[in-house]
Design an enzyme around this catalytic site. Structure first.
Site, PDB file in Angstrom:
ATOM      1  N   HIS A   1      -6.518   9.759 -10.265  1.00 46.99           N
ATOM      2  CA  HIS A   1      -7.292   9.114 -11.319  1.00 46.99           C
ATOM      3  C   HIS A   1      -6.742   7.470 -11.365  1.00 46.99           C
ATOM      4  CE1 HIS A   1      -9.589   8.345 -14.926  1.00 46.99           C
ATOM      5  NE2 HIS A   1      -8.763   7.678 -15.648  1.00 46.99           N
TER       6      HIS A   1
ATOM      7  N   SER B   1     -12.781   5.975   0.381  1.00 41.15           N
ATOM      8  CA  SER B   1     -11.562   5.338   1.015  1.00 41.15           C
ATOM      9  C   SER B   1     -10.385   6.176   0.989  1.00 41.15           C
ATOM     10  CB  SER B   1     -11.496   3.733   0.428  1.00 41.15           C
ATOM     11  OG  SER B   1     -10.798   4.030  -0.936  1.00 41.15           O
ATOM     12  N   ASN B   2     -10.377   6.865  -0.102  1.00 39.91           N
ATOM     13  CA  ASN B   2      -8.907   7.733  -0.342  1.00 39.91           C
ATOM     14  C   ASN B   2      -9.102   8.896   0.598  1.00 39.91           C
ATOM     15  OD1 ASN B   2      -6.964   7.301  -2.596  1.00 39.91           O
ATOM     16  ND2 ASN B   2      -8.962   6.708  -3.315  1.00 39.91           N
TER      17      ASN B   2
ATOM     18  N   GLU C   1      -3.216   3.965  -4.505  1.00 39.57           N
ATOM     19  CA  GLU C   1      -3.675   5.281  -4.259  1.00 39.57           C
ATOM     20  C   GLU C   1      -3.637   5.752  -2.841  1.00 39.57           C
ATOM     21  OE1 GLU C   1      -7.176   6.158  -7.631  1.00 39.57           O
ATOM     22  OE2 GLU C   1      -7.814   4.907  -5.800  1.00 39.57           O
TER      23      GLU C   1
ATOM     24  N   LEU D   1     -17.416  17.697 -13.232  1.00 43.07           N
ATOM     25  CA  LEU D   1     -16.601  18.885 -13.556  1.00 43.07           C
ATOM     26  C   LEU D   1     -16.607  19.773 -12.561  1.00 43.07           C
ATOM     27  CD1 LEU D   1     -16.548  19.312 -17.512  1.00 43.07           C
ATOM     28  CD2 LEU D   1     -15.089  18.496 -16.307  1.00 43.07           C
TER      29      LEU D   1
HETATM   30  C1  GAR Z   1     -10.742   6.007  -6.732  1.00 45.96           C
HETATM   31  O1  GAR Z   1     -10.140   4.925  -7.224  1.00 45.96           O
HETATM   32  C2  GAR Z   1     -10.325   7.293  -7.766  1.00 45.96           C
HETATM   33  O2  GAR Z   1      -9.053   7.149  -8.391  1.00 45.96           O
HETATM   34  C3  GAR Z   1     -11.514   7.381  -8.623  1.00 45.96           C
HETATM   35  O3  GAR Z   1     -12.655   7.159  -7.864  1.00 45.96           O
HETATM   36  C4  GAR Z   1     -12.229   6.290  -6.901  1.00 45.96           C
HETATM   37  C5  GAR Z   1     -12.779   6.731  -5.657  1.00 45.96           C
HETATM   38  O4  GAR Z   1     -12.443   5.828  -4.526  1.00 45.96           O
HETATM   39  N1  GAR Z   1     -11.495   8.341  -9.443  1.00 45.96           N
HETATM   40  C6  GAR Z   1     -11.940   8.682 -10.676  1.00 45.96           C
HETATM   41  O5  GAR Z   1     -12.135   7.562 -11.240  1.00 45.96           O
HETATM   42  C7  GAR Z   1     -12.021   9.836 -11.427  1.00 45.96           C
HETATM   43  N2  GAR Z   1     -12.197   9.868 -12.790  1.00 45.96           N
HETATM   44  P1  GAR Z   1     -12.817   5.966  -2.884  1.00 45.96           P
HETATM   45  O6  GAR Z   1     -14.243   6.777  -2.745  1.00 45.96           O
HETATM   46  O7  GAR Z   1     -12.698   4.808  -2.273  1.00 45.96           O
HETATM   47  O8  GAR Z   1     -12.018   7.051  -2.583  1.00 45.96           O
END
Ligand code: GAR
Length: 187
Positions: free
Chosen positions: A104, A13-14, A174, A87
């Site tokens: 994060h 989604s990001n 985010e 990583l």
């Molecule tokens: C997001 O909330 C991001 O902050 C998190 O994964 C999600 C991805 O969501 N990242 C972490 O937790 C990294 N340690 P998305 O696939 O819907 O963008």
């Protein structure tokens, strides 16, 4: 042209918000979306924007230069981790100094590190009875969630908020702040 590569493991989604944000910008191109997960919905999202995708596995990333070479070949200016759970190896970190960022879903240095992703983070925040949480956008180094912080945004947690509600609030931040922060870093 500023060229961005997105690396994601999941829904994306990001990634979606970033691709939308830059879709009309003639100076920024999301050149590729890379994922370690062939089932990840982010692939579909990239296809919808006609952005090329690349699926890689652990060997490609850690025991070869396949991923690194792809990023170099495309002249990528900024690598954006958007829900990527492995990583980044040193060959890539060394080739892209201060050019890799991560988001994060908490206020680092709290609630970071291995295993701290998605709902795990929000459950830990809930259990600790925090009254606020938020997002951290930071540079990536060889350790999980430890690079220099670029930007943080906070939100309030109400007493009755479940981890899912906290996740919702954080996700909204985010989506609102990640693309803009990327833009600032590019110009
Ligand atoms: C997001 O909330 C991001 O902050 C998190 O994964 C999600 C991805 O969501 N990242 C972490 O937790 C990294 N340690 P998305 O696939 O819907 O963008």
């Amino acid at each position: 042209m500023n060229k961005v590569a997105i690396i994601a493991s999941g829904s994306g989604s990001n990634a979606q918000k970033i691709m939308e944000y830059f879709s009309d910008n003639v100076e920024v191109e999301v050149s590729i979306v890379l994922t370690n997960n062939p089932e990840a919905f982010v692939i579909q999202r990239a296809d919808n924007f006609e952005i090329p995708t690349m699926v890689f596995d652990k060997k490609d990333l850690y025991d070869s230069d396949i991923v690194l070479n792809q990023l170099l070949k495309l002249n990528i200016n900024l690598i954006v981790l958007a829900g990527f759970l492995w990583l980044i190896p040193e060959n890539i970190i060394e080739a892209f100094p201060n050019k890799i960022i991560n988001i994060h879903p908490a206020l680092l240095p709290k609630y970071g590190g291995k295993g701290m992703h998605g709902l795990n983070v929000h459950k830990a925040v809930r259990e600790a009875q925090e009254t606020e949480t938020g997002i951290t956008i930071h540079y990536v180094n060889k350790d999980y969630d430890e690079g220099d912080i670029i930007h943080q945004v906070k939100c309030k947690i109400d007493q009755q908020d479940s981890p899912e509600i906290i996740a919702y609030k954080v996700r909204k931040l985010e989506h609102q702040y990640f693309p803009k922060t990327i833009e600032k870093l590019l110009f």
